[in-house]
Design an enzyme around this catalytic site. Sequence first.
Site, mmCIF file in Angstrom:
data_model
loop_
_atom_site.group_PDB
_atom_site.id
_atom_site.type_symbol
_atom_site.label_atom_id
_atom_site.label_comp_id
_atom_site.label_asym_id
_atom_site.label_seq_id
_atom_site.Cartn_x
_atom_site.Cartn_y
_atom_site.Cartn_z
ATOM 1 N N ASP A 90 39.358 36.250 29.596
ATOM 2 C CA ASP A 90 40.264 35.704 30.620
ATOM 3 C C ASP A 90 41.084 34.530 30.073
ATOM 4 O O ASP A 90 40.631 33.820 29.185
ATOM 5 C CB ASP A 90 39.426 35.267 31.832
ATOM 6 N N GLY A 91 42.271 34.364 30.630
ATOM 7 C CA GLY A 91 43.086 33.188 30.319
ATOM 8 C C GLY A 91 44.350 33.468 29.518
ATOM 9 O O GLY A 91 45.031 32.529 29.095
ATOM 10 N N HIS A 117 48.966 38.213 26.435
ATOM 11 C CA HIS A 117 48.187 39.440 26.211
ATOM 12 C C HIS A 117 48.315 39.893 24.756
ATOM 13 O O HIS A 117 47.334 40.316 24.159
ATOM 14 C CB HIS A 117 48.653 40.555 27.163
ATOM 15 N N GLU A 137 41.120 45.818 40.160
ATOM 16 C CA GLU A 137 41.980 44.910 40.932
ATOM 17 C C GLU A 137 43.252 44.537 40.171
ATOM 18 O O GLU A 137 44.266 44.185 40.781
ATOM 19 C CB GLU A 137 41.211 43.631 41.307
ATOM 20 N N LEU A 162 28.479 49.439 15.234
ATOM 21 C CA LEU A 162 28.710 48.780 16.531
ATOM 22 C C LEU A 162 29.255 49.756 17.573
ATOM 23 O O LEU A 162 30.154 50.546 17.286
ATOM 24 C CB LEU A 162 29.720 47.637 16.328
ATOM 25 N N SER A 173 33.874 38.468 38.827
ATOM 26 C CA SER A 173 35.051 39.323 39.053
ATOM 27 C C SER A 173 34.761 40.825 38.953
ATOM 28 O O SER A 173 35.461 41.561 38.252
ATOM 29 C CB SER A 173 36.195 38.932 38.096
HETATM 30 C C1 IPE Z 1 38.903 39.589 35.181
HETATM 31 O O1 IPE Z 1 39.924 38.668 35.049
HETATM 32 C C2 IPE Z 1 39.328 40.909 34.637
HETATM 33 C C3 IPE Z 1 39.554 40.954 33.195
HETATM 34 C C4 IPE Z 1 39.358 39.990 32.339
HETATM 35 C C5 IPE Z 1 40.028 42.206 32.714
HETATM 36 P P1 IPE Z 1 40.917 38.337 36.272
HETATM 37 O O2 IPE Z 1 41.825 37.277 35.780
HETATM 38 O O3 IPE Z 1 41.531 39.575 36.779
HETATM 39 O O4 IPE Z 1 39.886 37.787 37.355
HETATM 40 P P2 IPE Z 1 40.122 36.846 38.604
HETATM 41 O O5 IPE Z 1 41.229 37.439 39.418
HETATM 42 O O6 IPE Z 1 40.509 35.496 38.083
HETATM 43 O O7 IPE Z 1 38.809 36.807 39.309
HETATM 44 C C1 IPE Z 2 42.937 38.154 31.141
HETATM 45 O O1 IPE Z 2 43.913 37.182 31.233
HETATM 46 C C2 IPE Z 2 43.489 39.526 30.835
HETATM 47 C C3 IPE Z 2 43.527 40.450 31.976
HETATM 48 C C4 IPE Z 2 43.012 40.243 33.142
HETATM 49 C C5 IPE Z 2 44.184 41.714 31.752
HETATM 50 P P1 IPE Z 2 44.715 36.929 32.567
HETATM 51 O O2 IPE Z 2 45.931 37.779 32.546
HETATM 52 O O3 IPE Z 2 43.847 37.081 33.756
HETATM 53 O O4 IPE Z 2 45.131 35.399 32.372
HETATM 54 P P2 IPE Z 2 45.080 34.240 33.458
HETATM 55 O O5 IPE Z 2 43.713 34.251 34.061
HETATM 56 O O6 IPE Z 2 46.141 34.552 34.459
HETATM 57 O O7 IPE Z 2 45.337 32.998 32.678
HETATM 58 MG MG MG Z 3 42.619 35.827 34.754
#
Ligand code: IPE
Ligand code: IPE
Ligand code: MG
Length: 258
Positions: free
Chosen positions: A22-23, A39, A69, A133, A198
């Site tokens: 995430d992030g 990404h 989602e 792996l 999540s």
């Molecule tokens: C969870 O991240 C899904 C993935 C990393 C693929 P999200 O960014 O979608 O989750 P929420 O919305 O912050 O809970």
């Molecule tokens: C995680 O990063 C990747 C996916 C969920 C596909 P995000 O796209 O959720 O990045 P933030 O959370 O908005 O920073």
């Molecule tokens: Mg996110």
Amino acid sequence: MESLKDKIDLQRLPRHIAIIMDGNGRWARERGEDRLFGHYHGVESVRDIVEASAELGVGYLTLYAFSTENWDRPEYEVMGLMELLVDTIRKEVPTLNKNNIKLHVIGDVQMLPDYAKEELKEALHLTSGNKGLNLVMALSYSSRWEITEAIKSIAADVESGKLESKNINSETLPKYLTTASIPDPELMIRTSGEYRISNFLLYQLAYAELYFTSVLWPDFRKENLYEAIIDFQSRERRFGKTSDQLRQEIKAESQNSL
Ligand code: IPE
Ligand code: IPE
Ligand code: MG
């Protein structure tokens, strides 16, 4: 250069590591860039972490790449992510084969565009003979979707007589989940400072050790993974028992092995 890798006890590696990557969006925003830029850079971290896991000898690595989602994000981002996914898989297959990595996919792949389904099928086939792996990509995945599907299959099997309802026990449901052939994660890592699951592997994470870091996914590299594993190795996993019981079990085991 000194590496945290040297501090890892290779005899006590987590058998299965699951990561909520995430992030990416925030990482891009910090740089005044489009979310897709985040990404793209996230893919670099994926490469690094897959390589580190294979080098260490971790058995299973599950990466949450796209949730059910996430389909609700703006179309532009969803399409960009799909293209990135297909492109990455296509480019990485030779490396996966070189490193003996077997690809698996869990999730509602029927939702993916046809070209992505084709590419995935091909990659699964081309890596199916690998014995190192196990890399599990959670794509269009959500735990509630998975559990609902499992219950539908159980109901169908009861209806057709394949399964007797009196034989349903605690071992039944896991056999119907998409992870039936995969051991439960022992370590779950989430990046970007969010403290939630999540909709990820809700059933399978029952006894996983959870590790949260504020590092954003595109910055998460080998040393960050080593740090998480060292933290994991410092924990006492009690599975409902007491510390004293665990100590006695370890003592008994070492006496038996003498
Ligand atoms: C969870 O991240 C899904 C993935 C990393 C693929 P999200 O960014 O979608 O989750 P929420 O919305 O912050 O809970
Ligand atoms: C995680 O990063 C990747 C996916 C969920 C596909 P995000 O796209 O959720 O990045 P933030 O959370 O908005 O920073
Ligand atoms: Mg996110």
